[in-house]
Design an enzyme around this catalytic site. Structure first.
Site: not given
Ligand code: M6R
Length: 612
Positions: A102, A75, A488, A607, A2, A492
């Site tokens: 939220g 979202w 990772e 994100k 959001c 990805k």
């Molecule tokens: O902002 P943050 O690092 O706390 O976010 C954690 C995860 O949501 C974030 O790393 C997510 O896994 C990404 N989409 C990975 O590419």
């Protein structure tokens, strides 16, 4: 997750809001909407499922003339992503329009109570409860919008950032937050409101971060005011943004993800500048100097994080344990918060988050602090909630990361972990001068090594993607320092190409997963030239014995016979991870691009995950 934008000023309100929504697209969303206060004080709400471009099409023949407005990308949490559930939401009599980021946990209780008073609801959202409640309180108490918002928020349980406009009190936006980000931008005779500064960075660099449980009163021609829920005035503290517009644009790259992968040499340079002093063999971490005793005397370090940040934390664990000899636990923040964790004031907690707004990581910090632990925050976003909640913060300095898939942010988190491990290793007297010098020289060498290697890495990834794009599943294998990288790599691949992938510690294969190996099930193995290489090689051979195809990411000279041997330059010990990371990112990127996926905004993802 959001996004909120608001604007009051002499510019074209509609254009500013739409541009702002476009800048927030990276956060992830499934519908978009806008509420415009017309010059004759009516509120027009336009909203639609889909992208901001769909909203623009929808508004093409509509009246968009306005004096102020609020806008939103949603979202979906409560109710499907439909036109009707999209924000903004009107109050019952159409006097108010509200946007919200939220979740309102007690929305059912509030809704039942309002329905008993004859209020009708038109959407499935929790948000509509908030706008109806504010209007109900306003009418019942004949009070101002501000007072109604204050009273309503005292009744709300949950996390939110919200903004509301009222046609009977024109020329103002009332906005508030609790555990969800909200920033005000202050320009010349204009003010902006947003979930982060990206929507207005080309208009002003003056920002005010709204604190939790505070309300911003944004009025035309008046200075910004901030009050708490008891109406007590708070100081307005204006900070300077250090971002540039070029960081928010693709700069000739087809996707932000590719740009951000290629920015990693610069990320490394920015991250180690002034911190890793190679000629003195020293690490300087100003942010933590005054709190060093806590770390040096810690019984245990607990690192909390989610997703990619959790993977960077796993690498941190092996580095800190190796160099500092302090036991380290790495926990998913979402599990930690509900696990009744055993924490004492002799523990140090490190919370790692790119966005600095991840709801679970924030909650974990609060629990750790309540139990007396000292909390370090590692964040990429200055002024973020995690940065402000932690006792001490280290910024990763990777610059804004726009692609949903985290790339350069992980690289910067790994650098910070390495610096922490080296710094405390040095302070504890556990790291001899030779090792320190070697490690710091290697860190300084990494940007150039990666810069030189990136073009060839991309070529290899481009060559491999058509060969493997039809696979339905992948294993990623690694041992030791390579294990977090395997996790990772798998994350990805699945998040942007939608190909199922699992990361495993190579040695675990025999304990179950190997049952899945067949000729159509490829394995991506990390086989660095370290003490564990012979073990990894055996694991690869075991996969091949079951006719599983293997891509091996290895250092020059690796004695491996696999379908695709992908050679990358060697680095010092654990720092091989820094070279493996972009190679795996590029592999996922090219796979997703080859398959025609929406690389920067993968489906269902956000994100900044500001709800649990
Ligand atoms: O902002 P943050 O690092 O706390 O976010 C954690 C995860 O949501 C974030 O790393 C997510 O896994 C990404 N989409 C990975 O590419």
């Amino acid at each position: 997750m959001c996004g909120i934008v608001g604007y009051i000023g002499n510019g074209n309100v509609y254009d500013v809001l739409i541009k702002g929504l476009q800048r927030l697209e990276y956060r992830g969303y499934d519908s978009a909407g806008i509420a415009l206060l017309t010059p004759d004080n009516k509120i027009n709400v336009y909203k639609t499922r889909g992208k901001v471009s769909a909203l623009e099409n929808f508004c093409r023949d509509k009246n968009t003339e306005s004096r102020l407005g609020i806008a939103h990308t949603r979202w979906a949490t409560h109710g499907e992503p439909t036109d009707n559930n999209a924000h903004p939401h009107y109050s019952e009599d159409g006097n108010l329009a509200l946007v919200h980021n939220g979740t309102i946990e007690n929305f059912k209780v509030l809704k039942d109570a309002l329905q008993q008073h004859g209020v009708h609801f038109h959407t499935e959202t929790d948000t509509e409860v908030l706008v109806q409640l504010i209007e109900f309180i306003k009418v019942q108490n004949s009070c101002s919008l501000l007072d109604a918002v204050r009273e309503a928020l005292k009744q709300v349980v949950g996390a939110y950032a919200m903004a509301v406009i009222d046609k009977n009190e024109p020329d103002q936006i009332i906005a508030a937050r609790k555990s969800s980000p909200l920033v005000v931008g202050i320009g010349d005779d204009e003010m902006f409101l947003a979930s982060d500064a990206t929507p207005f960075v080309d208009h002003t660099k003056n920002v005010v971060y709204i604190d939790d449980e505070h309300i911003a009163i944004i009025r035309k021609g008046e200075p910004l005011r901030i009050v708490d829920f008891e109406n007590k005035e708070s100081k307005v503290s204006v900070k300077q943004l250090e971002w540039s517009i070029s960081q928010l644009e693709k700069g000739g790259y087809p996707h932000f993800m590719l740009k951000e992968i290629f920015e990693q040499p610069e990320t490394l340079r920015d991250c180690i500048r002034g911190r890793a002093v190679a000629d003195q063999g020293k690490v300087i971490l100003n942010g933590v100097l005054s709190n060093s005793e806590k770390f040096l005397n810690a019984n245990r370090i607990i690192i909390v994080a989610c997703g990619t940040s959790w993977h960077a934390s796993l690498l941190g664990k092996s580095l800190i344990q190796q160099f500092c000899r302090i036991p380290v636990d790495v926990e998913y923040a979402s599990e930690f918060r509900y696990s009744k964790p055993v924490i004492t004031d002799k523990d140090v907690v490190i919370a790692v988050s790119q966005s600095g707004e991840t709801a679970d990581t924030l909650a974990a910090i609060q629990i750790a602090r309540d139990k007396g632990a000292f909390v370090y925050g590692i964040s990429n976003v200055v002024g973020s909630s995690i940065a402000r909640e932690a006792d001490s913060v280290l910024y990763t300095q990777a610059g804004p990361e726009i692609s949903v898939a985290s790339t350069k942010a992980m690289c910067s988190q790994m650098v910070i972990m390495a610096l922490i491990a080296l710094y405390y290793g040095q302070r504890k007297g556990l790291l001899d001068a030779k090792t320190r010098h070697e490690a710091l020289a290697a860190l300084h060498g990494l940007p150039k090594q990666i810069e030189d290697a990136l073009p060839a890495m991309r070529e290899t990834a481009q060559m491999l993607s058509p060969l493997y794009a039809s696979a339905h599943s992948f294993f990623y294998l690694g041992r030791g320092h390579a294990f977090p990288l395997a996790l990772e790599g798998a994350l990805k691949l699945k998040e942007i190409s939608y190909i199922h992938a699992e990361g495993y510690a190579s040695g675990e294969m025999k304990h179950g997963p190997i049952a899945l190996i067949e000729p159509e099930f490829p394995t991506f193995a990390l086989a660095f030239n370290d003490a564990l290489f012979p073990k990894v090689k055996s694991n690869i051979v075991e996969v091949q014995a079951r006719r599983g195809p293997v891509i091996a990411l290895a250092n020059p000279g690796a004695d491996l016979h696999v379908e695709h041997l992908w050679t990358i330059p060697s680095a010092w010990g654990p720092f091989n991870a820094f070279l493996a990371l972009p190679a795996m990112q590029l592999f996922s990127y090219e796979m997703a691009d080859y398959l025609g996926k929406d690389v920067d905004q993968p489906r269902n993802l956000a994100k900044s995950v500001t709800v649990e």
